[in-house]
Design an enzyme around this catalytic site. Structure first.
Site, PDB file in Angstrom:
ATOM      1  CE  LYS A  11     -26.302  -9.996 -28.839  1.00 16.59           C
ATOM      2  NZ  LYS A  11     -26.520 -10.511 -30.213  1.00 16.59           N
ATOM      3  CG  PHE A  59     -28.002  -9.191 -39.579  1.00 13.60           C
ATOM      4  CD1 PHE A  59     -27.335  -8.555 -38.539  1.00 13.60           C
ATOM      5  CD2 PHE A  59     -27.267  -9.992 -40.433  1.00 13.60           C
ATOM      6  CE1 PHE A  59     -25.968  -8.711 -38.361  1.00 13.60           C
ATOM      7  CE2 PHE A  59     -25.892 -10.166 -40.263  1.00 13.60           C
ATOM      8  CZ  PHE A  59     -25.243  -9.516 -39.223  1.00 13.60           C
ATOM      9  NE  ARG A  87     -16.698 -15.529 -30.805  1.00 13.33           N
ATOM     10  CZ  ARG A  87     -17.496 -14.778 -31.577  1.00 13.33           C
ATOM     11  NH1 ARG A  87     -17.940 -13.604 -31.129  1.00 13.33           N
ATOM     12  NH2 ARG A  87     -17.864 -15.191 -32.750  1.00 13.33           N
ATOM     13  CB  THR A  93     -24.016 -16.642 -34.591  1.00 14.58           C
ATOM     14  OG1 THR A  93     -22.619 -16.378 -34.551  1.00 14.58           O
ATOM     15  CG2 THR A  93     -24.789 -15.342 -34.691  1.00 14.58           C
ATOM     16  NE  ARG A 104     -24.818 -16.138 -29.165  1.00 15.03           N
ATOM     17  CZ  ARG A 104     -23.813 -15.595 -29.835  1.00 15.03           C
ATOM     18  NH1 ARG A 104     -22.921 -16.352 -30.431  1.00 15.03           N
ATOM     19  NH2 ARG A 104     -23.707 -14.280 -29.929  1.00 15.03           N
ATOM     20  CG  HIS A 117     -21.312  -8.783 -28.222  1.00 14.93           C
ATOM     21  ND1 HIS A 117     -21.009  -8.899 -29.547  1.00 14.93           N
ATOM     22  CD2 HIS A 117     -20.234  -8.207 -27.621  1.00 14.93           C
ATOM     23  CE1 HIS A 117     -19.782  -8.393 -29.750  1.00 14.93           C
ATOM     24  NE2 HIS A 117     -19.304  -7.968 -28.594  1.00 14.93           N
TER      25      HIS A 117
HETATM   26  P1  RTP Z   1     -21.679 -11.312 -31.383  1.00 11.16           P
HETATM   27  O1  RTP Z   1     -20.792 -10.454 -32.241  1.00 11.16           O
HETATM   28  O2  RTP Z   1     -22.987 -10.654 -31.033  1.00 11.16           O
HETATM   29  O3  RTP Z   1     -21.006 -11.874 -30.169  1.00 11.16           O
HETATM   30  O4  RTP Z   1     -22.130 -12.598 -32.195  1.00 11.16           O
HETATM   31  P2  RTP Z   1     -21.386 -13.341 -33.343  1.00 11.16           P
HETATM   32  O5  RTP Z   1     -19.966 -12.894 -33.478  1.00 11.16           O
HETATM   33  O6  RTP Z   1     -21.662 -14.776 -33.088  1.00 11.16           O
HETATM   34  O7  RTP Z   1     -22.224 -12.854 -34.596  1.00 11.16           O
HETATM   35  P3  RTP Z   1     -21.926 -11.695 -35.662  1.00 11.16           P
HETATM   36  O8  RTP Z   1     -21.800 -12.335 -36.990  1.00 11.16           O
HETATM   37  O9  RTP Z   1     -20.846 -10.792 -35.183  1.00 11.16           O
HETATM   38  O10 RTP Z   1     -23.323 -10.921 -35.657  1.00 11.16           O
HETATM   39  C1  RTP Z   1     -23.595  -9.992 -34.642  1.00 11.16           C
HETATM   40  C2  RTP Z   1     -25.017 -10.190 -34.175  1.00 11.16           C
HETATM   41  O11 RTP Z   1     -25.925  -9.880 -35.233  1.00 11.16           O
HETATM   42  C3  RTP Z   1     -27.081 -10.695 -35.145  1.00 11.16           C
HETATM   43  N1  RTP Z   1     -27.231 -11.457 -36.382  1.00 11.16           N
HETATM   44  N2  RTP Z   1     -28.398 -11.632 -36.961  1.00 11.16           N
HETATM   45  N3  RTP Z   1     -30.451 -12.425 -38.753  1.00 11.16           N
HETATM   46  C4  RTP Z   1     -29.201 -12.795 -38.996  1.00 11.16           C
HETATM   47  O12 RTP Z   1     -28.888 -13.458 -39.949  1.00 11.16           O
HETATM   48  C5  RTP Z   1     -28.172 -12.372 -38.046  1.00 11.16           C
HETATM   49  N4  RTP Z   1     -26.873 -12.654 -38.152  1.00 11.16           N
HETATM   50  C6  RTP Z   1     -26.295 -12.064 -37.087  1.00 11.16           C
HETATM   51  C7  RTP Z   1     -26.885 -11.617 -33.967  1.00 11.16           C
HETATM   52  O13 RTP Z   1     -27.529 -11.002 -32.839  1.00 11.16           O
HETATM   53  C8  RTP Z   1     -25.388 -11.632 -33.794  1.00 11.16           C
HETATM   54  O14 RTP Z   1     -25.028 -11.970 -32.483  1.00 11.16           O
HETATM   55 MG    MG Z   2     -19.390 -10.846 -33.671  1.00  4.82          MG
END
Ligand code: RTP
Ligand code: MG
Length: 140
Positions: A11, A59, A87, A93, A104, A117
């Protein structure tokens, strides 16, 4: 077990800080092979399309702005159990909850600017790979 493919994004917060090599080393050290890679500057339409599943989340706007702020590196990673393995290497996250040694934990700035991601399931991996790569750009 058969080889599996997953989709990865390094990213903007990471490309900005010149961390692409260190992140790719983590993938390779874990046995994942980079079989497609390109540096792109995502358009707003691409970012909104890619994250469409999150469009009702609070978000979403901030996420799209972050993803188009600087270039990203999109990649296809291949290996045994690649989706889950990636993962695990990425970590939680929210970097505050990420395990020691994960990308991370070491590099993420916040829950939003969390450096990488990775696809979360075989169906999404296939869709996400197709979103950014043509078949002839992937050399397994
Ligand atoms: P990713 O899809 O990016 O691999 O990450 P992830 O599954 O761990 O997280 P996901 O819930 O799918 O959220 C996608 C991306 O959104 C941003 N995010 N910001 N501010 C917040 O509360 C928040 N929650 C999620 C993060 O960049 C996350 O990777
Ligand atoms: Mg995700």
């Amino acid at each position: 077990m058969a080889l599996e493919r997953t989709f990865s994004i390094i990213k903007p917060d990471a490309t900005r800080r010149n961390l692409t090599g260190k992140i790719i080393a983590k993938f390779e050290d874990a046995g994942l092979r980079v079989i497609a890679s390109k540096r792109i500057h995502m358009t707003r339409a691409q970012a909104e399309g890619f994250y469409a599943v999150h469009k009702e989340r609070p978000f979403f706007g901030e996420l799209v702005e972050q993803m188009i702020a600087e270039p990203v590196v999109v990649q296809v990673l291949e290996g045994e159990n690649a989706i889950l393995k990636n993962r695990e290497i990425m970590g939680a996250t929210n970097p505050a909850n990420a395990d020691t040694g994960t990308i991370r934990k070491e590099f993420a700035l916040s829950i939003g600017e969390n450096s990488v991601h990775g696809s979360d399931a075989p169906e999404t991996a296939a869709e996400e790979i197709k979103f950014f790569f043509n078949d002839d750009e992937i050399v397994g």
